[in-house]
Motif scaffolding. Structure first.
Motif, mmCIF file in Angstrom:
data_model
loop_
_atom_site.group_PDB
_atom_site.id
_atom_site.type_symbol
_atom_site.label_atom_id
_atom_site.label_comp_id
_atom_site.label_asym_id
_atom_site.label_seq_id
_atom_site.Cartn_x
_atom_site.Cartn_y
_atom_site.Cartn_z
ATOM 1 N N THR A 20 43.190 43.005 54.110
ATOM 2 C CA THR A 20 44.545 43.245 53.613
ATOM 3 C C THR A 20 44.768 44.725 53.337
ATOM 4 O OG1 THR A 20 46.134 42.685 51.861
ATOM 5 C CG2 THR A 20 43.821 42.806 51.210
ATOM 6 N N GLU A 21 46.027 45.137 53.444
ATOM 7 C CA GLU A 21 46.382 46.512 53.078
ATOM 8 C C GLU A 21 46.729 46.624 51.603
ATOM 9 O OE1 GLU A 21 49.447 47.880 55.663
ATOM 10 O OE2 GLU A 21 48.181 47.841 57.459
ATOM 11 N N GLU A 22 46.915 45.485 50.928
ATOM 12 C CA GLU A 22 47.186 45.505 49.496
ATOM 13 C C GLU A 22 45.898 45.829 48.738
ATOM 14 O OE1 GLU A 22 50.310 42.533 48.011
ATOM 15 O OE2 GLU A 22 49.231 41.425 49.562
ATOM 16 N N GLN A 23 46.007 46.696 47.739
ATOM 17 C CA GLN A 23 44.834 47.069 46.967
ATOM 18 C C GLN A 23 44.460 45.943 46.016
ATOM 19 O OE1 GLN A 23 43.335 50.001 47.625
ATOM 20 N NE2 GLN A 23 41.630 49.542 46.251
ATOM 21 N N LEU A 24 43.262 45.381 46.170
ATOM 22 C CA LEU A 24 42.846 44.257 45.338
ATOM 23 C C LEU A 24 42.291 44.717 43.997
ATOM 24 C CD1 LEU A 24 41.159 41.996 48.051
ATOM 25 C CD2 LEU A 24 43.546 42.017 47.278
ATOM 26 N N LEU A 25 41.524 45.797 43.996
ATOM 27 C CA LEU A 25 40.979 46.368 42.762
ATOM 28 C C LEU A 25 41.497 47.786 42.597
ATOM 29 C CD1 LEU A 25 37.175 45.351 42.838
ATOM 30 C CD2 LEU A 25 39.087 44.098 41.843
ATOM 31 N N THR A 26 42.173 48.062 41.484
ATOM 32 C CA THR A 26 42.601 49.423 41.154
ATOM 33 C C THR A 26 41.651 49.962 40.094
ATOM 34 O OG1 THR A 26 44.920 48.932 41.649
ATOM 35 C CG2 THR A 26 44.470 50.856 40.262
ATOM 36 N N THR A 27 40.787 50.892 40.494
ATOM 37 C CA THR A 27 39.728 51.370 39.599
ATOM 38 C C THR A 27 40.281 52.353 38.575
ATOM 39 O OG1 THR A 27 38.105 51.090 41.368
ATOM 40 C CG2 THR A 27 37.469 52.483 39.512
ATOM 41 N N VAL A 28 40.118 52.000 37.303
ATOM 42 C CA VAL A 28 40.603 52.845 36.199
ATOM 43 C C VAL A 28 39.543 52.979 35.107
ATOM 44 C CG1 VAL A 28 43.069 52.380 36.538
ATOM 45 C CG2 VAL A 28 41.689 50.804 35.172
ATOM 46 N N GLY A 29 38.416 52.276 35.257
ATOM 47 C CA GLY A 29 37.379 52.310 34.237
ATOM 48 C C GLY A 29 37.570 51.226 33.188
ATOM 49 N N THR A 30 36.483 50.951 32.460
ATOM 50 C CA THR A 30 36.484 49.973 31.368
ATOM 51 C C THR A 30 36.128 50.675 30.068
ATOM 52 O OG1 THR A 30 35.830 48.117 32.768
ATOM 53 C CG2 THR A 30 35.351 47.911 30.428
ATOM 54 N N LEU A 31 36.963 50.506 29.050
ATOM 55 C CA LEU A 31 36.713 51.038 27.715
ATOM 56 C C LEU A 31 36.466 49.877 26.759
ATOM 57 C CD1 LEU A 31 36.749 53.376 25.599
ATOM 58 C CD2 LEU A 31 39.215 52.944 25.385
ATOM 59 N N TRP A 32 35.290 49.845 26.171
ATOM 60 C CA TRP A 32 34.996 48.915 25.080
ATOM 61 C C TRP A 32 34.860 49.737 23.808
ATOM 62 C CZ3 TRP A 32 30.909 44.500 25.970
ATOM 63 C CH2 TRP A 32 31.440 43.565 26.870
ATOM 64 N N PHE A 33 35.532 49.320 22.756
ATOM 65 C CA PHE A 33 35.426 50.071 21.501
ATOM 66 C C PHE A 33 35.687 49.149 20.324
ATOM 67 C CE2 PHE A 33 39.888 50.204 22.575
ATOM 68 C CZ PHE A 33 40.578 50.209 21.378
ATOM 69 N N GLY A 34 35.299 49.631 19.142
ATOM 70 C CA GLY A 34 35.514 48.860 17.928
ATOM 71 C C GLY A 34 34.293 48.875 17.043
ATOM 72 N N ASP A 35 34.161 47.830 16.229
ATOM 73 C CA ASP A 35 33.046 47.691 15.303
ATOM 74 C C ASP A 35 31.810 47.275 16.104
ATOM 75 O OD1 ASP A 35 31.178 46.840 13.427
ATOM 76 O OD2 ASP A 35 32.677 45.958 12.107
ATOM 77 N N PRO A 36 30.755 48.091 16.133
ATOM 78 C CA PRO A 36 29.586 47.772 16.975
ATOM 79 C C PRO A 36 28.842 46.529 16.523
ATOM 80 C CG PRO A 36 29.140 49.683 15.584
ATOM 81 C CD PRO A 36 30.601 49.378 15.434
ATOM 82 N N ALA A 37 29.103 46.036 15.315
ATOM 83 C CA ALA A 37 28.407 44.845 14.819
ATOM 84 C C ALA A 37 29.102 43.550 15.210
ATOM 85 C CB ALA A 37 28.286 44.906 13.297
ATOM 86 N N VAL A 38 30.330 43.634 15.715
ATOM 87 C CA VAL A 38 31.121 42.428 15.982
ATOM 88 C C VAL A 38 30.640 41.710 17.245
ATOM 89 C CG1 VAL A 38 33.413 41.635 16.736
ATOM 90 C CG2 VAL A 38 33.194 43.101 14.734
ATOM 91 N N GLN A 39 30.478 40.410 17.139
ATOM 92 C CA GLN A 39 30.213 39.537 18.278
ATOM 93 C C GLN A 39 31.528 38.834 18.617
ATOM 94 O OE1 GLN A 39 27.342 39.069 19.952
ATOM 95 N NE2 GLN A 39 25.905 40.169 18.645
ATOM 96 N N THR A 92 45.515 36.943 49.966
ATOM 97 C CA THR A 92 44.611 37.345 51.046
ATOM 98 C C THR A 92 43.733 36.177 51.469
ATOM 99 O OG1 THR A 92 44.605 39.632 50.239
ATOM 100 C CG2 THR A 92 42.806 38.981 51.708
ATOM 101 N N LEU A 93 43.164 35.481 50.499
ATOM 102 C CA LEU A 93 42.340 34.319 50.810
ATOM 103 C C LEU A 93 43.165 33.222 51.481
ATOM 104 C CD1 LEU A 93 40.322 34.219 47.467
ATOM 105 C CD2 LEU A 93 39.337 34.642 49.726
ATOM 106 N N TYR A 94 44.355 32.988 50.958
ATOM 107 C CA TYR A 94 45.232 31.964 51.526
ATOM 108 C C TYR A 94 45.567 32.291 52.990
ATOM 109 C CZ TYR A 94 49.283 28.848 51.990
ATOM 110 O OH TYR A 94 50.170 27.883 52.415
#
Length: 388
Positions: free
Chosen positions: A73-92, A152-154
């Motif tokens: 496909t010519e349509e972009q399936l994944l647009t890469t922008v990065g992943t940011l995880w943040f907050g209280d490091p003790a939280v599950q 695309t799969l369809y």
């Protein structure tokens, strides 16, 4: 083979079946691209951080499968922008834990950047965060165009001489005769040698016909979009880890602006529900106003460059496993089900990031009786299936 469920998993399974010239029928109970299951909405997050090494590896392993699907496909399936995880490091949370994710990525040599609260605010447009917060940024994170992925799969399946797709075809009966599965729908009865059962949150509606069920909870998740007041601001995909505020939940996640999903807007959603459901057929598909209100409050307090007025509110229905340590279930039917080794199922969890890889896995399990990929972490040993 008969694939029950025409969402991303069912379409991906049929796609990989067609590569092996396996005649496949896909049955969708609603219409294709419907908004009544776990593939509702336009976007999902692709991310590498997970608290378990095997999940980090699986996310990395999925990337070549995405690249192969992108070639159609010519349509972009994944647009890469990065992943940011943040907050209280003790939280599950339902997403895991920041410190555990760092250890898992270190073990697999996945590059990422550690961040202080000051860096999070300066680089990623958040504000007034608690001083104890910290975070990580992983550059491979992306926003998934889920609709383009399904389309695309369809389209690939539509062009294949080996795949037939029917919609408005809920399964109302499953019988067996001479090692064949006889699948009854309002439109007729179909026979197949193999079954792949992937109807998203409606999994028990199907496997109940085989006299067993899984233990799951259902979330009617809310989502909303906020208009950018500063057109120059861009966000990565992100998730904030916080202690719940009373019984309300206090964890949120968000997406970047993308041109295929309400341009000029940023999507933000709560990663909790006020009232879980015991049955997917209880879903109202109406966003819970209190969940939206908590989201608006968080955006107002901690995000910059957005008008805090909510727009384009929607829901997504997802099944979550009640089995300890098993977010996703990938397995054969339990041994007391006749012909169980020819019945493959995927159920529960958030798995859009794995769609093409899971399609390959499910196809292999059905055609070969096993997968070349290690699925041991997702198998139950059948002790958690409940006979009826």
């Amino acid at each position: 083979m008969i694939v029950i469920g025409g969402g991303p998993m069912g379409l991906a399974t049929a796609y990989y079946n067609s590569k092996r010239a396996a005649k496949t029928l896909v049955l969708e109970q609603f219409t294709y691209f419907n908004q009544q299951g776990s593939s509702a909405g336009m976007s999902r997050q692709f991310r590498i951080p997970y608290p378990d090494e095997y999940m980090v590896k699986m996310a990395e392993d999925a990337l070549p499968y995405w690249a192969e699907l992108q070639s159609h496909t010519e349509e972009q399936l994944l647009t890469t922008v990065g992943t940011l995880w943040f907050g209280d490091p003790a939280v599950q949370s339902t997403e895991g834990n920041i410190a555990a994710a760092e250890l898992a990525m270190q073990a697999l040599d996945v590059p990422y950047t550690e961040l202080t609260v000051a860096q999070i605010e300066a680089q990623y447009h958040f504000k007034d965060l608690p001083e104890n917060y910290r975070g990580l940024f992983q550059a491979d994170g992306a926003s998934i165009d889920l609709h383009a992925t399904q389309r695309t799969l369809y389209d690939c399946n539509l062009a294949s001489p080996y795949v037939t797709m029917l919609d408005q075809s809920p399964v109302i009966g499953i019988e067996q005769s001479d090692q064949l599965f006889m699948i009854t729908t309002p439109g007729g009865t179909f026979a197949g040698k193999k079954l792949v059962i992937v109807p998203g949150p409606y999994i028990n509606d199907v496997i109940n016909l085989l006299k067993f069920k899984i233990d799951a909870t259902y979330w009617n998740m809310a989502s909303t979009y906020f208009k950018k007041s500063d057109p120059n601001i861009q966000y990565p995909t992100w998730f904030v880890f916080q202690e719940p505020a009373g019984d309300s939940g206090n964890q949120f996640y968000g997406f970047p602006e993308v041109d295929w999903d309400h341009p000029g807007y940023i999507r933000v959603a709560p990663d909790f529900v006020m009232t879980p459901l015991s049955d997917p057929n209880q879903a109202s598909f109406i966003p819970n106003p209190q969940e939206i209100a908590y989201t608006v409050e968080w955006v107002q307090q901690h995000m910059t460059g957005l008008d805090p007025t909510p727009h384009y509110k929607s829901t997504c229905l997802v099944a979550l496993s009640n089995i300890p340590g098993k977010e996703m279930l990938i397995d054969f039917a339990p041994i007391y089900v006749p012909n169980h080794k020819n019945i493959v199922m995927y159920a529960t969890g958030w798995a859009a990031k794995f769609v093409p890889l899971l399609g390959q896995i499910l196809s292999e399990m059905a055609l070969d009786g096993k997968s070349s990929y290690d699925i041991s972490h997702f198998q139950t040993g059948h002790r958690y299936f409940k006979a009826m």
